[in-house]
Design a protein around this motif. Sequence first.
Motif, PDB file in Angstrom:
ATOM      1  N   ARG A  15       0.829  -1.208   0.000  1.00 43.85           N
ATOM      2  CA  ARG A  15       0.000   0.000   0.000  1.00 43.85           C
ATOM      3  C   ARG A  15       0.862   1.256   0.000  1.00 43.85           C
ATOM      4  NH1 ARG A  15      -4.533  -2.045   4.370  1.00 43.85           N
ATOM      5  NH2 ARG A  15      -5.886  -3.122   2.869  1.00 43.85           N
TER       6      ARG A  15
ATOM      7  N   ALA B 149       2.164   1.690  -3.442  1.00 42.12           N
ATOM      8  CA  ALA B 149       1.129   2.181  -4.351  1.00 42.12           C
ATOM      9  C   ALA B 149       0.902   3.678  -4.184  1.00 42.12           C
ATOM     10  CB  ALA B 149      -0.164   1.413  -4.107  1.00 42.12           C
ATOM     11  N   GLU B 150       1.022   4.169  -2.950  1.00 44.49           N
ATOM     12  CA  GLU B 150       0.846   5.608  -2.711  1.00 44.49           C
ATOM     13  C   GLU B 150       1.978   6.416  -3.333  1.00 44.49           C
ATOM     14  OE1 GLU B 150       0.468   6.148   1.453  1.00 44.49           O
ATOM     15  OE2 GLU B 150      -1.501   5.198   1.600  1.00 44.49           O
TER      16      GLU B 150
ATOM     17  N   GLU C  43      -4.477  -9.770   0.746  1.00 44.08           N
ATOM     18  CA  GLU C  43      -5.540  -9.428   1.695  1.00 44.08           C
ATOM     19  C   GLU C  43      -6.468 -10.613   1.928  1.00 44.08           C
ATOM     20  OE1 GLU C  43      -7.218  -5.987  -0.125  1.00 44.08           O
ATOM     21  OE2 GLU C  43      -5.976  -4.580   1.033  1.00 44.08           O
TER      22      GLU C  43
ATOM     23  N   LEU D 183      -2.115  -7.221  -4.221  1.00 39.54           N
ATOM     24  CA  LEU D 183      -2.642  -6.700  -2.967  1.00 39.54           C
ATOM     25  C   LEU D 183      -3.932  -7.428  -2.580  1.00 39.54           C
ATOM     26  CD1 LEU D 183      -2.121  -4.548  -0.799  1.00 39.54           C
ATOM     27  CD2 LEU D 183      -3.485  -2.959  -2.136  1.00 39.54           C
TER      28      LEU D 183
END
Length: 319
Positions: free
Chosen positions: A22, A25-26, A41, A37
Amino acid sequence: MRAYLDFEKPVAELESKIAELRALAEKDEAAAIGDELERLEAKAQAALADLYANLTPWQKTQVARHPERPHCLDYIRTLITDFTPLAGDRLFGEDQAIVAGFGRFRGEPICILGQEKGSDTESRLRHNFGMARPEGYRKAQRIMELADRFGIPVLSLVDTAGAYPGIGAEERGQAEAIARSTDACLGLGVPNVAIILGEGGSGGAIAIATANRALMLEHAIYSVISPEAAASILWRDSARAQEAATSMKITAQDLLRMNVVDVIVSEPPGGAHRAPDKAIQAAGEAIARAFQDLAGLDAAAIRNARAEKFLAIGRRLGA
């Protein structure tokens, strides 16, 4: 950061990788990591569900003691409106390990008794880690008698490792205070419901948990003594706490089979500490149903039903 228990390491590793993806990805919106991802999860959720579906009694003990698990005041803030706390036993002083007062539950007047462990260092010290002294139990007795006088039902939120064992508490009559609080529970002419939120330890718990209905969260524990103390007494080795926990039958599932508790309240996947709001709402629904079952009974019927509930436990086990 989330606090992980020892047995949660496989889930911790997966969730650490998810957090890294994450973060990546940001920083790089063009990174094609969506599928990976989602896969991780799903894998983490499945691992968590499998893990919590097969917890041992010792693992449940660890979950019941989790520092992020919602405590008494969290339940009061969410479920109770117009809460007015009352303090002092009118004999010695105030004890903040036990929270007591009056408010409204779904619009109806209710008396609240609860053991508060605290959520950080300052509050844990202020509430003495949920371990009440004699003045706490005498306060509980005083508030219960007040509720009985005005016909207000009593709700007990139980979460304590046990009553405080310090010298001062013993000098001020700890055992007598616990006994009188337990007797006050038994003598109530109004419905009382108790719910074990985390730890239900020894007489410190039973002093406010001797109720018409005993509810228990799925991963809570309820016992006459802690596994560590039991191991120290039985084998003079506290390291055998895991063995003691298994032998003592302290889980909600064991206690439901033995008719010690009446209802198990399901927790969210991964325990109440992962989704406190959902856990509290589920508890609220179970509490409402328990009080509804007792509606319409007069004082004599309430006392008789409560007494029969506890007298029948031994008879059922001996059958």
